[in-house]
Design an enzyme around this catalytic site. Structure first.
Site, mmCIF file in Angstrom:
data_model
loop_
_atom_site.group_PDB
_atom_site.id
_atom_site.type_symbol
_atom_site.label_atom_id
_atom_site.label_comp_id
_atom_site.label_asym_id
_atom_site.label_seq_id
_atom_site.Cartn_x
_atom_site.Cartn_y
_atom_site.Cartn_z
ATOM 1 N N ILE A 154 25.191 33.592 17.989
ATOM 2 C CA ILE A 154 26.046 32.780 17.125
ATOM 3 C C ILE A 154 27.138 33.634 16.492
ATOM 4 O O ILE A 154 28.316 33.254 16.471
ATOM 5 C CB ILE A 154 25.205 32.073 16.045
ATOM 6 C CG1 ILE A 154 24.246 31.085 16.702
ATOM 7 C CG2 ILE A 154 26.098 31.348 15.044
ATOM 8 C CD1 ILE A 154 23.229 30.469 15.762
ATOM 9 N N ASP A 173 25.904 45.349 12.975
ATOM 10 C CA ASP A 173 24.745 44.911 13.750
ATOM 11 C C ASP A 173 24.136 46.146 14.396
ATOM 12 O O ASP A 173 24.753 46.752 15.281
ATOM 13 C CB ASP A 173 25.160 43.904 14.826
ATOM 14 C CG ASP A 173 23.966 43.257 15.531
ATOM 15 O OD1 ASP A 173 22.936 43.936 15.677
ATOM 16 O OD2 ASP A 173 24.067 42.093 15.940
ATOM 17 N N CYS A 233 25.434 30.450 6.891
ATOM 18 C CA CYS A 233 24.943 29.312 7.683
ATOM 19 C C CYS A 233 23.789 29.758 8.576
ATOM 20 O O CYS A 233 23.489 29.111 9.579
ATOM 21 C CB CYS A 233 26.066 28.732 8.541
ATOM 22 S SG CYS A 233 27.388 27.947 7.603
ATOM 23 N N ALA A 234 23.152 30.874 8.208
ATOM 24 C CA ALA A 234 22.092 31.439 9.053
ATOM 25 C C ALA A 234 20.709 31.060 8.554
ATOM 26 O O ALA A 234 20.055 30.161 9.102
ATOM 27 C CB ALA A 234 22.242 32.961 9.120
ATOM 28 N N GLU A 264 14.047 25.320 0.499
ATOM 29 C CA GLU A 264 14.550 24.054 1.050
ATOM 30 C C GLU A 264 13.404 23.054 1.164
ATOM 31 O O GLU A 264 12.273 23.455 1.449
ATOM 32 C CB GLU A 264 15.182 24.287 2.434
ATOM 33 C CG GLU A 264 16.421 25.152 2.386
ATOM 34 C CD GLU A 264 17.099 25.298 3.755
ATOM 35 O OE1 GLU A 264 16.623 24.667 4.733
ATOM 36 O OE2 GLU A 264 18.097 26.026 3.856
ATOM 37 N N HIS A 282 21.813 22.185 5.127
ATOM 38 C CA HIS A 282 21.330 22.753 6.388
ATOM 39 C C HIS A 282 21.818 21.931 7.581
ATOM 40 O O HIS A 282 21.030 21.422 8.388
ATOM 41 C CB HIS A 282 19.799 22.850 6.399
ATOM 42 C CG HIS A 282 19.290 23.941 7.288
ATOM 43 N ND1 HIS A 282 18.196 24.701 6.991
ATOM 44 C CD2 HIS A 282 19.742 24.415 8.483
ATOM 45 C CE1 HIS A 282 17.974 25.588 7.957
ATOM 46 N NE2 HIS A 282 18.896 25.429 8.874
ATOM 47 N N LEU A 283 23.138 21.850 7.694
ATOM 48 C CA LEU A 283 23.772 21.039 8.742
ATOM 49 C C LEU A 283 24.238 21.862 9.936
ATOM 50 O O LEU A 283 24.880 21.324 10.831
ATOM 51 C CB LEU A 283 24.989 20.289 8.157
ATOM 52 C CG LEU A 283 24.726 19.300 7.022
ATOM 53 C CD1 LEU A 283 26.040 18.680 6.556
ATOM 54 C CD2 LEU A 283 23.761 18.219 7.467
ATOM 55 N N GLY A 284 23.906 23.159 9.957
ATOM 56 C CA GLY A 284 24.445 24.031 11.006
ATOM 57 C C GLY A 284 24.285 23.498 12.410
ATOM 58 O O GLY A 284 25.185 23.625 13.237
ATOM 59 N N ALA A 285 23.143 22.903 12.696
ATOM 60 C CA ALA A 285 22.877 22.389 14.049
ATOM 61 C C ALA A 285 23.012 20.874 14.123
ATOM 62 O O ALA A 285 22.627 20.272 15.129
ATOM 63 C CB ALA A 285 21.483 22.805 14.485
#
Length: 532
Positions: A154, A173, A233-234, A264, A282-285
């Site tokens: 992502i 990373d 958003c992770a 959550e 939590h709308l990322g997906a």
């Protein structure tokens, strides 16, 4: 009998149809996952469980899941599955990390725009009939430095999209190679460098306790550039939300956009109701395309495993593709048989397991082969152990596992050799797979043999003297034991020798006693192998 799968969350009918089309018996009960008592009542009937986030796969559910082999999560996060309990139970846990990559990356970019231009607040103000044009002064993304923490699937898409917006992209990373960073056209930096230089910071790492947990701690947040805007958003728990709230109030952090929270569903949070903080549930997906993609993907993955043994995107076992499964199937079985032989022959506590892969097998998926070998060894102590649970059991017992692979060094195109080490001895056994796809034992205790593997076998050791074959044959015959295959081997003339008999049924204890009473054998041992 066809494998049976329960879908206990809201997957699409298209995904459910994939199971049916593959010949799998599927029950679609999209609301069952919310009823943990009912789920515990019925889960014992199923080989597979397909879920989203509503179903909680707890140790209680797993204890009742007597036939369960795989849990498939349509999505990335598996916080609702107790993976340690699943591993101990021997249940594979799969997720679908690729089906919602684009959707989640796009949401992060959208959140970045939203916090840069204060879009939610401006919208609310305008809906209220106000015209506060001067109040909502924003900033451009062009030419700003974006710090990406986690440049994997992502995060990599976010890097690509940000470069398209003419942002300067830097990434932290530990797993990002210099070559990959150059190919992505991003600058690889250390975390402190990223914190001090970034105008925007976006997180794309999993939550790992003690590793990525609070990666943006109060200490690290204090290192950020004044006026930074932070996007998450992770996963919740990556940012110290209370510390961030204080920095937002002080003005050091200019804005934040959060789709995920430490707790959550988030009914209250230190970030709520602060100016220039954008929050979504939590709308990322949460796009039509992503929800369909992950549902189809999990149905395919679970079907592939239940029908072919292919393991894809597993979190507690090495992945084995469908193509690998076809080639490796006989070798995986061989590794299990070798392990089973060593395990059944070892009565002392095992300290170490050393596995050698030679020739063609050395280029295969060694992690999967290791799991199979360890499972074979551990089954003597725990018959329910499998490729998933065996490494966990071995680790709990403090057994050291080592692996060696080498180019072809013998008469065979490839072979596997397992050595089990205890306090007082070492025992080794080797085997190969012939062109007919059948595993064979080729060496025991350093003695070369060629033995077909059967469900029921008898192993003997003795001095190389006349009469051994006759004694074995006569004793078996007199007691109604039919010998399907008989293999002998010796170290040297008059030295140590072994025999392996493949028989049609288990040899009774009194027959073994009669062989021992002859005085001709050092050891007589009955062995069992799962050849199904």
């Amino acid at each position: 009998m066809a494998p049976k799968v329960l879908v206990s969350d809201k997957l699409s009918e298209t995904a459910v149809q994939i199971f049916r089309d593959r010949g799998i018996d599927v029950d679609f009960m999209p609301d069952l996952g919310k009823d943990k008592e009912k789920l515990a009542e019925v889960i014992g009937q199923y080989d597979g469980l397909a879920i989203r986030s509503a179903t909680k796969v707890t140790p209680t559910i797993l204890e009742a899941a007597t036939n369960l082999k795989v849990v498939g999560r349509a999505g990335i996060g598996t916080d609702n599955v107790d993976k340690e309990a699943a591993s101990k139970k021997g249940v594979i846990v799969m997720n679908t990390p690729f089906g919602n990559m684009i959707t989640t990356a796009e949401h992060a970019i959208a959140m970045m725009f939203a916090v840069a231009r204060q879009i939610p607040e401006a919208s609310e103000s305008t809906h209220a009939g106000k015209w506060e044009k001067s109040k909502f002064m924003g900033v451009e993304l062009t030419n700003k430095t974006l710090g990406v923490i986690g440049a994997g699937n992502i995060g990599g898409i976010v890097c690509d999209r940000a470069r398209g917006l003419k942002m300067k992209v830097i990434a932290y990373d530990p797993f990002l190679s210099d070559e990959k960073a150059a190919k992505m056209h991003v600058e690889k930096v250390e975390l402190d460098d990223l914190l001090s230089r970034s105008d925007f910071i976006t997180l794309h790492v999993p939550f790992i306790a003690g590793v990525t947990e609070n990666i943006l701690s109060a200490e690290n947040l204090a290192k950020t550039k004044k006026g930074v805007r932070i996007v998450n958003c992770a996963r919740g728990g990556l940012v110290d939300e209370e510390a961030l709230a204080e920095l937002l109030k002080s003005g050091h952090v200019a804005g934040a956009a959060f789709d995920v929270f430490k707790v959550e569903p988030a009914k209250e949070n230190p970030l709520f109701n602060l100016p220039n903080v954008v929050c979504t549930p939590h709308l990322g997906a949460a796009t039509t395309e992503a929800q369909e993609n992950v549902a189809l993907q999990v149905a395919d993955q679970m079907s592939n495993y239940l029908l072919t043994g292919a393991v894809e995107n597993a979190l507690n076992m090495p992945s084995v593709t469908a193509e690998e499964a076809k080639v490796m199937g006989p070798w995986i079985k061989l590794a299990e048989h070798l392990g089973a032989f060593a395990g059944q022959m070892t009565d002392e506590p095992i300290k170490a397991i050393n596995i050698l892969y030679d020739g063609v097998v050395a280029d295969m998926n060694l992690e999967a082969l290791n799991c199979s070998a360890i499972a074979g060894i551990m089954k003597k102590a725990n018959p329910d152990v499998n490729m998933v649970s065996a490494p966990v059991v071995a680790k709990e017992r403090g057994i050291q596992i080592s692996t060696t692979n080498q180019d072809k060094a013998g008469a065979f195109d490839g072979y596997i050799k397992i050595t089990v080490v205890t306090e007082g001895m070492e025992r080794s056994v080797a085997g190969t797979v012939f062109s007919d796809g059948k595993p064979r034992f080729i060496q025991i205790k350093g003695i070369n043999i060629d033995a077909e593997i059967g469900a029921h076998m008898l192993y003997t050791t003795n001095e190389d003297v006349p009469g051994i074959i006759g004694t074995l044959g006569q004793t078996m015959g007199e007691n109604g034991v039919n010998i399907a295959n008989f293999t002998l081997g010796r170290s040297e003339v008059g030295g140590g020798a072994i025999a392996l008999l493949y028989v049609d049924e288990p040899v009774k204890a009194d027959v073994i006693a009669k062989l021992c009473d002859t005085g001709m054998f050092r050891q007589v041992k009955q062995l069992q192998f799962d050849v199904a």
